[in-house]
Motif scaffolding. Structure first.
Motif, PDB file in Angstrom:
ATOM      1  N   TRP A  11       0.824  -1.251   0.050  1.00  0.00           N
ATOM      2  CA  TRP A  11      -0.089  -0.054  -0.101  1.00  0.00           C
ATOM      3  C   TRP A  11       0.901   1.101  -0.014  1.00  0.00           C
ATOM      4  O   TRP A  11       0.267   2.236  -0.753  1.00  0.00           O
ATOM      5  CB  TRP A  11      -1.051   0.054   0.997  1.00  0.00           C
ATOM      6  CG  TRP A  11      -2.227  -1.057   0.947  1.00  0.00           C
ATOM      7  CD1 TRP A  11      -2.608  -1.890   1.528  1.00  0.00           C
ATOM      8  CD2 TRP A  11      -3.191  -0.486  -0.163  1.00  0.00           C
ATOM      9  NE1 TRP A  11      -3.767  -2.552   0.891  1.00  0.00           N
ATOM     10  CE2 TRP A  11      -4.057  -1.712  -0.080  1.00  0.00           C
ATOM     11  CE3 TRP A  11      -3.152   0.364  -1.207  1.00  0.00           C
ATOM     12  CZ2 TRP A  11      -5.255  -1.708  -0.959  1.00  0.00           C
ATOM     13  CZ3 TRP A  11      -4.255   0.292  -1.895  1.00  0.00           C
ATOM     14  CH2 TRP A  11      -5.253  -0.721  -2.033  1.00  0.00           C
ATOM     15  N   THR A  65      -8.681  -3.449  -6.526  1.00  0.00           N
ATOM     16  CA  THR A  65      -8.534  -2.805  -5.826  1.00  0.00           C
ATOM     17  C   THR A  65      -7.494  -1.529  -6.015  1.00  0.00           C
ATOM     18  O   THR A  65      -7.758  -0.335  -5.770  1.00  0.00           O
ATOM     19  CB  THR A  65      -8.347  -3.115  -4.094  1.00  0.00           C
ATOM     20  OG1 THR A  65      -9.414  -4.233  -4.030  1.00  0.00           O
ATOM     21  CG2 THR A  65      -8.524  -2.112  -3.285  1.00  0.00           C
ATOM     22  N   VAL A 106     -12.483   4.871  -0.854  1.00  0.00           N
ATOM     23  CA  VAL A 106     -12.849   4.546   0.513  1.00  0.00           C
ATOM     24  C   VAL A 106     -13.875   3.143   0.336  1.00  0.00           C
ATOM     25  O   VAL A 106     -13.531   2.245   1.050  1.00  0.00           O
ATOM     26  CB  VAL A 106     -13.807   5.370   1.377  1.00  0.00           C
ATOM     27  CG1 VAL A 106     -14.206   5.044   2.665  1.00  0.00           C
ATOM     28  CG2 VAL A 106     -12.504   6.714   1.683  1.00  0.00           C
ATOM     29  N   MET A 107     -14.670   3.101  -0.375  1.00  0.00           N
ATOM     30  CA  MET A 107     -15.832   2.136  -0.322  1.00  0.00           C
ATOM     31  C   MET A 107     -14.972   0.730  -0.801  1.00  0.00           C
ATOM     32  O   MET A 107     -15.309  -0.389  -0.558  1.00  0.00           O
ATOM     33  CB  MET A 107     -16.943   2.592  -1.366  1.00  0.00           C
ATOM     34  CG  MET A 107     -17.907   3.404  -0.691  1.00  0.00           C
ATOM     35  SD  MET A 107     -19.162   3.895  -1.592  1.00  0.00           S
ATOM     36  CE  MET A 107     -20.072   2.455  -2.002  1.00  0.00           C
ATOM     37  N   ASN A 109     -11.776   0.026  -0.702  1.00  0.00           N
ATOM     38  CA  ASN A 109     -11.148  -0.542   0.457  1.00  0.00           C
ATOM     39  C   ASN A 109     -11.936  -1.040   1.386  1.00  0.00           C
ATOM     40  O   ASN A 109     -11.554  -2.100   2.164  1.00  0.00           O
ATOM     41  CB  ASN A 109     -10.352   0.943   1.139  1.00  0.00           C
ATOM     42  CG  ASN A 109      -8.987   0.819   0.270  1.00  0.00           C
ATOM     43  OD1 ASN A 109      -8.079   0.233   0.062  1.00  0.00           O
ATOM     44  ND2 ASN A 109      -8.857   1.962  -0.648  1.00  0.00           N
ATOM     45  N   LEU A 110     -13.066  -0.583   1.733  1.00  0.00           N
ATOM     46  CA  LEU A 110     -14.032  -1.226   2.882  1.00  0.00           C
ATOM     47  C   LEU A 110     -14.286  -2.481   2.202  1.00  0.00           C
ATOM     48  O   LEU A 110     -14.378  -3.525   2.961  1.00  0.00           O
ATOM     49  CB  LEU A 110     -15.265  -0.156   3.027  1.00  0.00           C
ATOM     50  CG  LEU A 110     -14.814   0.757   3.847  1.00  0.00           C
ATOM     51  CD1 LEU A 110     -16.071   1.804   3.936  1.00  0.00           C
ATOM     52  CD2 LEU A 110     -14.349   0.433   5.481  1.00  0.00           C
ATOM     53  N   ALA A 111     -14.822  -2.743   1.076  1.00  0.00           N
ATOM     54  CA  ALA A 111     -15.109  -3.757   0.320  1.00  0.00           C
ATOM     55  C   ALA A 111     -14.091  -4.918   0.207  1.00  0.00           C
ATOM     56  O   ALA A 111     -14.413  -6.149   0.657  1.00  0.00           O
ATOM     57  CB  ALA A 111     -15.581  -3.487  -1.174  1.00  0.00           C
ATOM     58  N   GLY A 113     -11.818  -5.136   2.689  1.00  0.00           N
ATOM     59  CA  GLY A 113     -11.475  -5.518   4.005  1.00  0.00           C
ATOM     60  C   GLY A 113     -10.207  -4.608   4.435  1.00  0.00           C
ATOM     61  O   GLY A 113      -9.610  -4.871   5.439  1.00  0.00           O
ATOM     62  N   GLY A 114     -10.143  -3.401   3.917  1.00  0.00           N
ATOM     63  CA  GLY A 114      -9.090  -2.404   4.122  1.00  0.00           C
ATOM     64  C   GLY A 114      -7.615  -2.753   3.836  1.00  0.00           C
ATOM     65  O   GLY A 114      -6.785  -2.110   3.948  1.00  0.00           O
ATOM     66  N   HIS A 115      -7.514  -4.224   3.586  1.00  0.00           N
ATOM     67  CA  HIS A 115      -5.986  -4.505   3.330  1.00  0.00           C
ATOM     68  C   HIS A 115      -5.950  -5.053   1.871  1.00  0.00           C
ATOM     69  O   HIS A 115      -4.930  -5.902   1.484  1.00  0.00           O
ATOM     70  CB  HIS A 115      -5.421  -5.361   4.208  1.00  0.00           C
ATOM     71  CG  HIS A 115      -5.535  -4.755   5.516  1.00  0.00           C
ATOM     72  ND1 HIS A 115      -4.536  -3.897   5.756  1.00  0.00           N
ATOM     73  CD2 HIS A 115      -6.030  -5.275   6.622  1.00  0.00           C
ATOM     74  CE1 HIS A 115      -4.647  -3.596   7.119  1.00  0.00           C
ATOM     75  NE2 HIS A 115      -5.518  -4.216   7.665  1.00  0.00           N
TER      76      HIS A 115
END
Length: 117
Positions: A11, A65, A106-107, A109-111, A113-115
């Motif tokens: 990242w 992503t 943001v969405m 990354n949320l989908a 799992g942030g990683h």
């Protein structure tokens, strides 16, 4: 724990690729259609660096992503710097567009799992 370090590093590479992408776009602006050598070379080098950094990040992160984050981050960054540094016109629709890009990132990354998983 090794996977988390690799993911965090990946990242970081994406973040650096976004910065390189923004640098390249702004250098294009100052290259005057590739007639000014220094900004033209900077643009090419920055675009090349951005592609390379993204390719490294894709070893550990999903393209579904990474690519939108890279492209959207670059787009939003260029729009904001164009307004702030180059005194380009800022309007309601441009502001809403940039906010939607950021919200989309943001969405995603949320989908994931942030990683990026």
């Amino acid at each position: 724990m090794g996977g988390l370090i690799e993911t965090s590093y990946a990242w970081l590479l994406v973040g650096l690729a976004v910065i390189a992408e923004i640098t390249a776009a702004l250098a294009l602006r100052f290259s005057n259609g590739f007639t000014k050598p220094l900004p033209a070379v900077l643009a090419l080098a920055a675009f090349g660096s951005a592609f390379y950094l993204v390719s490294l990040a894709l070893v550990n992160l999903p393209v579904s992503t990474v690519y939108p984050v890279w492209a959207g981050g670059g787009t939003a960054g260029v729009a904001l710097l164009g307004i702030l540094m180059l005194k380009e016109r800022a309007g309601l629709w441009k502001g809403i567009g940039v906010m939607l890009i950021v919200l989309g990132i943001v969405m995603l990354n949320l989908a994931a799992g942030g990683h990026g998983a």
